[in-house]
Design a protein around this motif. Sequence first.
Motif, PDB file in Angstrom:
ATOM      1  N   THR A 169       0.855  -1.189   0.000  1.00 33.19           N
ATOM      2  CA  THR A 169       0.000   0.000   0.000  1.00 33.19           C
ATOM      3  C   THR A 169       0.889   1.237   0.000  1.00 33.19           C
ATOM      4  O   THR A 169       1.848   1.311   0.770  1.00 33.19           O
ATOM      5  CB  THR A 169      -0.905   0.006   1.247  1.00 33.19           C
ATOM      6  OG1 THR A 169      -1.574  -1.248   1.309  1.00 33.19           O
ATOM      7  CG2 THR A 169      -1.924   1.126   1.169  1.00 33.19           C
ATOM      8  N   LYS A 227      -3.037   3.636  -1.915  1.00 30.33           N
ATOM      9  CA  LYS A 227      -3.332   2.857  -3.114  1.00 30.33           C
ATOM     10  C   LYS A 227      -2.673   1.479  -3.008  1.00 30.33           C
ATOM     11  O   LYS A 227      -1.517   1.366  -2.591  1.00 30.33           O
ATOM     12  CB  LYS A 227      -2.768   3.613  -4.328  1.00 30.33           C
ATOM     13  CG  LYS A 227      -3.308   3.154  -5.644  1.00 30.33           C
ATOM     14  CD  LYS A 227      -2.733   4.038  -6.778  1.00 30.33           C
ATOM     15  CE  LYS A 227      -2.645   3.220  -8.047  1.00 30.33           C
ATOM     16  NZ  LYS A 227      -1.715   3.776  -9.020  1.00 30.33           N
ATOM     17  N   LYS A 228      -3.444   0.438  -3.376  1.00 31.83           N
ATOM     18  CA  LYS A 228      -2.875  -0.914  -3.393  1.00 31.83           C
ATOM     19  C   LYS A 228      -2.072  -1.103  -4.683  1.00 31.83           C
ATOM     20  O   LYS A 228      -2.568  -0.786  -5.774  1.00 31.83           O
ATOM     21  CB  LYS A 228      -3.996  -1.970  -3.368  1.00 31.83           C
ATOM     22  CG  LYS A 228      -4.847  -1.921  -2.103  1.00 31.83           C
ATOM     23  CD  LYS A 228      -4.318  -2.891  -1.064  1.00 31.83           C
ATOM     24  CE  LYS A 228      -5.248  -2.912   0.144  1.00 31.83           C
ATOM     25  NZ  LYS A 228      -4.484  -3.026   1.400  1.00 31.83           N
TER      26      LYS A 228
END
Lengths: 626, 220
Positions: B54, B59-60
């Motif tokens: 992450t 955001k992944k």
Amino acid sequence: MAKISKARLKAQENARKNRQELIGVSRRDLMKMGLLTSAGLLVPKRGLSARALNSAGWLESGSSGDDIPCQSPPTTPFIEELPNHMNGGMVIHSPVAAFSNEAACPAQAAPSGCPNDGRTQPHQAFAQRPPVKKYEVSQRRTLKSVHPALPLQPLWGFARRQVDGAVDPNTHTGVAWTPGPTFVARYNEAVLVRNFNDLPPPQLNDGFGLPSVVTHLHNGHTPSESDGFPCDYFERGQFYDQHYPNVLAGINSTHPGTGDINESLSTLWYHDHRIEFTAPNVYKGLAGFYILFNELDTGDENTGFKLPSFPQFDIPLIITDRSFSPETGLLCFDMFSLDGVLGDRFLVNGKIQPFFNVQPRRYRFRVLDGGPSRFYQNFLLDPTSPSTINKFWHIANDGNLLPRPLLVNSIRLGVAERHDIIIDFRPFAGKTLYLENRLEQQDGRGPTNNLLPPGQGHKLLKFIVGGTPVPDGSADPSTQTFYPLPPRPTPRITRTFRFDRTNGQWAINNKLMPGDCSDIRFRVQRNSGERWILQNNSGGWQHPIHIHFEEFQLVRRNSRIIQAGDPEFARKDVVRLNFNEEVELLFRFRDFRGRYPMHCHNTLHEDHAMMLRFDIEDVGDNKTEP
Amino acid sequence: MPNVNRRQWLTASGANLSAAGEPTAQASGGETKWKTISPRDVIKNRHLPNVVLTTHEGKKVRFYDDLMKDKIVVINMMYATCEGVCPRITSNLQQVQKFLGDRVGRDIFFYSITLKPEVDTPAVLKKHVAMHKIKPGWTFLTGAPADIELLRRKLGFSDPDPEVDKDKANHIGNVRYGNEALMLWAAAPGLSKASAIAESIKWVDWPKEEAATKVKGDRK
């Protein structure tokens, strides 16, 4: 006692806090475990726990379930002959009349002016010693068999550019040699090498290696611009002229015009020295021998010192350890290692565990530890009587003939050290012997210093001794003397160097080598003597330290004075820094000026900044802890 | 000649191929028991796991697919509360970023991976980024502790001695740099001269179309 600065104290305190946070143990706990010194440095400590490392030094899956070991597929030992100069497995370099591009790019002291000439500095000794032989070299990709059970290996080697044919422009591959062609040079015959970088573009590097190179002539008394300084690299499509004057130290100083005969060198080697990429580039094969003869060490057993004749009975041996992928059968290299890389296969002159048919007489072997990280202690094993010590003659240390031959049980080698030995096979007529490494080493940090029992070490090379008596014109080493050690210089200055780590960065005196080699750490006064103290304060690491340009004499290891009869009572260019050891070296820096490095020759340490630059100038500085 | 655009270069050179379609995996004896794995995949399998991380922006991302593939990368390990060496390296890498100019974020990417994923949440890292005024092109990353540990080992930030390795900050001083497509990986000391680190990173740059030009000045 050196004063510790405020900043340093603050840094130590921060480091302590960081460590404690991450490990969750206190300083007291660490001290108890012996992991922390009073100076606040975390020291790697041996023997505290079992290691989950396989023989190749890779972490086995299991400890963390992640690292894939590179354990070589099975290879039956001793089924291929040792590559050497008599069987075509190794070649002697052949001089050329003129370089192929010489009309456009003249061979001269100044850079040629051609756009693809990588050299920027003029040759210092070109007018004094104009070249009498020229060699044209090509560094290129080649396919080579290291063992019949493994696929052809895409390696990098050296070619005789006008003999070995062109590089195929589609595959970027051609005929090349690794070990590279052997230079057979003579004192006072200057050599000019035009060295072309014909390596493939990086995306065709087969997984590792930077096609940007600089070739170091290891232990040459070579002016800086031809020495192979790590930042004198040249790119694909470029060439670089290296002028090897082949002169004795003292030529422009203590022994004007001739040099000091007692500074004669004999076994040198050449290898890539590209800053931050030496380990992968040499691992791929960029190394070879450079043998230097003179009027005493002649290469002919009927003259001079009467040492066994080259090349029939005078055999260079480069020993390297490598790993091969169990899936692809191809050479493995761990580019992500900072600490050292071990292989589980032993190659001599580029073949895995070869055999060598010898006659029952004396041979000279020039034994080189080609790295990247392994140390050796080599014995001569008779498998029918493993516990018998078979002595042999140790005649040269780091390629420099000793004051006289020593009868020894074994030789100890760190990376880049060369030991010349004479084995008399006459008492072993009709038998089989092995060159066996008994030094235990479990990871890339250095050997444990334990010796494995006879017959249970690594058998490197098998000798099959013929049964028919043959003539032997070489001299009996027990009756010989070579060069006395030159008088030790009176040092102008004493400098101290600590080989250490700071936050996992290799360092010398807590300072780092920048990749642009721009940091001149100290200036040595040309034609002066210096005393250097090298310290290793770690119980976990050993470092083979190499200093370019002029050999040193080793005065002491800790409090032990090195005396006549010791194999290290010699002129040397690599010193093994054992656990918690301090050594004292005495140097003279004569004749030429320019930039030279000192570095650890564990090439993984070297690539990760365990290096410094010093310059030889007309006026030296007085930095004692540079 | 200026550097070609990365995408053009990757397409033109067929950088996904191994050596020019040549039978390197053929046994010298004619046997063909060996697997053909491109050297690029060998490195990917061994060192660049595709774990999910992450970013400091929450955001992944996948480590290989999103962060490494086809890129020039600069990687270090740190944690937000680290004092001393970490801020010094961060500040040094900011200088490196300046030297590399607008290429950072375009085809050169900086990544700082936390050694303390338990406490360095995306929010903590975001604050860290703001505090240090980190410019775009440089992403701070956290993830599941097991994945971070896997990365630490795979990327060579671990020590061969398990006792020493309990101190996960042991190799914190090193900055790894590489070009994934060109299979070039190395490391520089994080506290080295910023200009020198920037020069090192350029050694793994995309090849110029004409190699036979003089590329260096007088490095005296």
